[in-house]
Design a protein around this motif. Structure first.
Motif, PDB file in Angstrom:
ATOM      1  N   LYS A  76       8.044   1.519  11.194  1.00 41.32           N
ATOM      2  CA  LYS A  76       9.402   1.538  10.637  1.00 41.32           C
ATOM      3  C   LYS A  76       9.705   0.282   9.821  1.00 41.32           C
ATOM      4  O   LYS A  76      10.324   0.362   8.757  1.00 41.32           O
ATOM      5  N   ASP A  77       9.262  -0.869  10.325  1.00 39.17           N
ATOM      6  CA  ASP A  77       9.506  -2.116   9.591  1.00 39.17           C
ATOM      7  C   ASP A  77       8.849  -2.062   8.212  1.00 39.17           C
ATOM      8  O   ASP A  77       9.444  -2.444   7.212  1.00 39.17           O
ATOM      9  N   LYS A  78       7.619  -1.594   8.184  1.00 38.29           N
ATOM     10  CA  LYS A  78       6.884  -1.522   6.902  1.00 38.29           C
ATOM     11  C   LYS A  78       7.545  -0.514   5.957  1.00 38.29           C
ATOM     12  O   LYS A  78       7.690  -0.775   4.759  1.00 38.29           O
ATOM     13  N   LEU A  79       7.965   0.616   6.493  1.00 36.73           N
ATOM     14  CA  LEU A  79       8.597   1.641   5.653  1.00 36.73           C
ATOM     15  C   LEU A  79       9.919   1.131   5.096  1.00 36.73           C
ATOM     16  O   LEU A  79      10.267   1.397   3.945  1.00 36.73           O
ATOM     17  N   LYS A  80      10.643   0.394   5.941  1.00 45.00           N
ATOM     18  CA  LYS A  80      11.935  -0.143   5.541  1.00 45.00           C
ATOM     19  C   LYS A  80      11.782  -1.053   4.335  1.00 45.00           C
ATOM     20  O   LYS A  80      12.580  -1.000   3.397  1.00 45.00           O
ATOM     21  N   GLU A  81      10.746  -1.900   4.357  1.00 46.33           N
ATOM     22  CA  GLU A  81      10.467  -2.802   3.236  1.00 46.33           C
ATOM     23  C   GLU A  81      10.348  -2.017   1.935  1.00 46.33           C
ATOM     24  O   GLU A  81      10.724  -2.485   0.875  1.00 46.33           O
ATOM     25  N   ALA A  82       9.802  -0.805   2.049  1.00 43.46           N
ATOM     26  CA  ALA A  82       9.593   0.027   0.853  1.00 43.46           C
ATOM     27  C   ALA A  82      10.783   0.957   0.617  1.00 43.46           C
ATOM     28  O   ALA A  82      10.710   1.861  -0.216  1.00 43.46           O
ATOM     29  N   MET A 140       0.812  -1.217   0.000  1.00 43.52           N
ATOM     30  CA  MET A 140       0.000   0.000   0.000  1.00 43.52           C
ATOM     31  C   MET A 140       0.846   1.269   0.000  1.00 43.52           C
ATOM     32  O   MET A 140       0.334   2.356  -0.092  1.00 43.52           O
ATOM     33  N   ILE A 141       2.188   1.099   0.155  1.00 43.71           N
ATOM     34  CA  ILE A 141       3.028   2.299   0.157  1.00 43.71           C
ATOM     35  C   ILE A 141       3.511   2.625  -1.249  1.00 43.71           C
ATOM     36  O   ILE A 141       3.957   1.745  -1.973  1.00 43.71           O
ATOM     37  N   HIS A 142       3.364   3.843  -1.609  1.00 43.28           N
ATOM     38  CA  HIS A 142       3.816   4.268  -2.933  1.00 43.28           C
ATOM     39  C   HIS A 142       4.983   5.226  -2.755  1.00 43.28           C
ATOM     40  O   HIS A 142       4.786   6.402  -2.505  1.00 43.28           O
ATOM     41  N   PRO A 143       6.215   4.712  -2.844  1.00 42.47           N
ATOM     42  CA  PRO A 143       7.368   5.577  -2.578  1.00 42.47           C
ATOM     43  C   PRO A 143       7.689   6.528  -3.724  1.00 42.47           C
ATOM     44  O   PRO A 143       8.663   7.247  -3.660  1.00 42.47           O
ATOM     45  N   LYS A 144       6.880   6.532  -4.727  1.00 43.25           N
ATOM     46  CA  LYS A 144       7.154   7.381  -5.892  1.00 43.25           C
ATOM     47  C   LYS A 144       6.707   8.816  -5.641  1.00 43.25           C
ATOM     48  O   LYS A 144       5.671   9.261  -6.119  1.00 43.25           O
TER      49      LYS A 144
END
Ligand code: CP3
Length: 364
Positions: free
Chosen positions: A243-249, A1-5
């Motif tokens: 943080k764990d979820k953000l790290k994955e992205a 669900m994270i869109h790092p773009k």
């Protein structure tokens, strides 16, 4: 669900706040104020006039405008999205109204553990809180990279206390009764809130938030033992999971924990997975540094009421505060929000004093 773009957002021109959060080198100490968008500004009162508070929160355009207003007046180093912590209980199915002269009010607060059945356990944050995400994305564009945009959430215990008290309270005895009479149901509720908050914060980052603050505004009504059981584990869990979820992205967003009046837990808070610990004004800057042992950056903590002082006095108070905290790993702020009767000019004096004194200290 994270869109790092997020490359399509305007480039960030002033990253002082983000660098200070990470303890990196800075040219001046960054500063922002809790409740910097608020009724002390005439333009805020004008924008809000005659409109329902939560309807305002649901309008991305209104939230964007209110977030940007203080930046037009003062050279703050960060902005915080205009919203409220109580949008989370709303998303879980509770009715919350902002009553003039009374503050937030829940017409049907939780009374007994059976009432937990009324709550939505699995909240679709994109659907229920999508208006906050849209406000963040719009503001990230309109802020034009001037300063970073902070997203936020209330912490589980603070939200739980509102959901049971039904509004503000002096003793919080209804909510605290649950902790002593219904510890299991309390943990169940805190866990439900934690799950929603994690998704909510991740959604804010996906929408464009560049830092996150978690407000445990009611920490001070708990004693150290209750804080350790009913607040701290959830604060830690939130930061760890986000943080764990953000790290994955491949993303990394600084997180701030502000547990008001939790001076008894300063050591624990500095080891709870947050980069920054926010402090209220009851903590002495130097002792806060000693007790947190350089493990985290610190944020705060001028008594908001010092803004009633003449400008020269504000400048002196700021200078002492900077000397106490030092200029590295430090974000200047108030120890709580700006009050509606404060003069905008004195907020300006506070911001200027932080910038001026810290520049001089860094040069030496
Ligand atoms: O500028 C900012 O700091 C961003 C916006 C923000 C608001 N609320 C806007 C607001 C933030 C971060 C909050 C968080 C919030 N809301 C907290 C945690 C921070 C804290 O103060 O400890 C809490 C406890 C709330 C709940 C809440 N919302 C209260 C107690 C009140 C005040 C009610 C009153 O009558 O004074 C609100 C309303 C509110 N939220 C206002 C603002 C600017 C003022 C009301 C208005 O605009 O009409």
């Amino acid at each position: 669900m994270i869109h790092p773009k997020h490359s399509y957002f305007p480039q960030l021109k002033n990253d002082t706040f983000l660098r200070a959060a990470r303890g990196e080198e800075i040219e001046h100490v960054p500063v922002w104020c809790m409740r910097q968008a608020g009724r002390y500004l005439p333009e805020f009162r004008e924008s809000r006039a005659g409109k329902d508070f939560f309807e305002t929160c649901q309008s991305p355009e209104a939230c964007c405008e209110l977030t940007l207003q203080p930046l037009r007046r003062f050279p703050f180093d960060a902005a915080i999205i205009f919203s409220d912590i109580l949008v989370v209980p709303q998303a879980m199915g509770m009715d919350v109204q902002m009553v003039a002269g009374k503050g937030p009010t829940f017409p049907e607060p939780l009374k007994e553990p059976e009432d937990l059945q009324r709550l939505q356990v699995k909240v679709d944050t994109a659907k229920e809180l999508g208006y906050v995400f849209r406000a963040i994305t719009l503001t990230r564009h309109k802020i034009e990279g001037k300063v970073p945009l902070i997203g936020f959430s209330g912490a589980p215990w603070t939200l739980m206390s509102y959901m049971i008290e039904g509004g503000g309270s002096n003793t919080h005895s209804k909510a605290k009764r649950w902790l002593y009479q219904h510890p299991e149901a309390s943990h169940m509720l805190l866990k439900m809130l934690t799950d929603v908050i994690v998704e909510y914060l991740l959604g804010q980052v996906a929408a464009g938030a560049q830092a996150l603050q978690v407000f445990e505004s009611h920490a001070g009504i708990l004693g150290p033992a209750e804080f350790k059981e009913f607040s701290l584990p959830y604060l830690r869990d939130i930061a760890r999971r986000v943080k764990d979820k953000l790290k994955e992205a491949g993303q990394d967003v600084p997180m701030i924990v502000f547990a008001k009046d939790a001076h008894y837990a300063l050591e624990e808070l500095s080891q709870s997975n947050y980069e920054v610990v926010g402090l209220d004004w009851t903590i002495d800057p130097l002792s806060a540094r000693e007790r947190t042992g350089g493990k985290v950056s610190l944020q705060g903590n001028m008594d908001p009421c010092a803004l009633y002082a003449p400008k020269e006095r504000i400048s002196d108070i700021v200078k002492k505060m900077l000397e106490g905290f030092g200029t590295r790993g430090y974000i200047a702020n108030l120890g709580h929000g700006v009050y509606p009767d404060m003069t905008p000019e004195n907020i300006g004096a506070f911001v200027e004093a932080v910038h001026q004194h810290s520049k001089q200290m860094i040069k030496q």
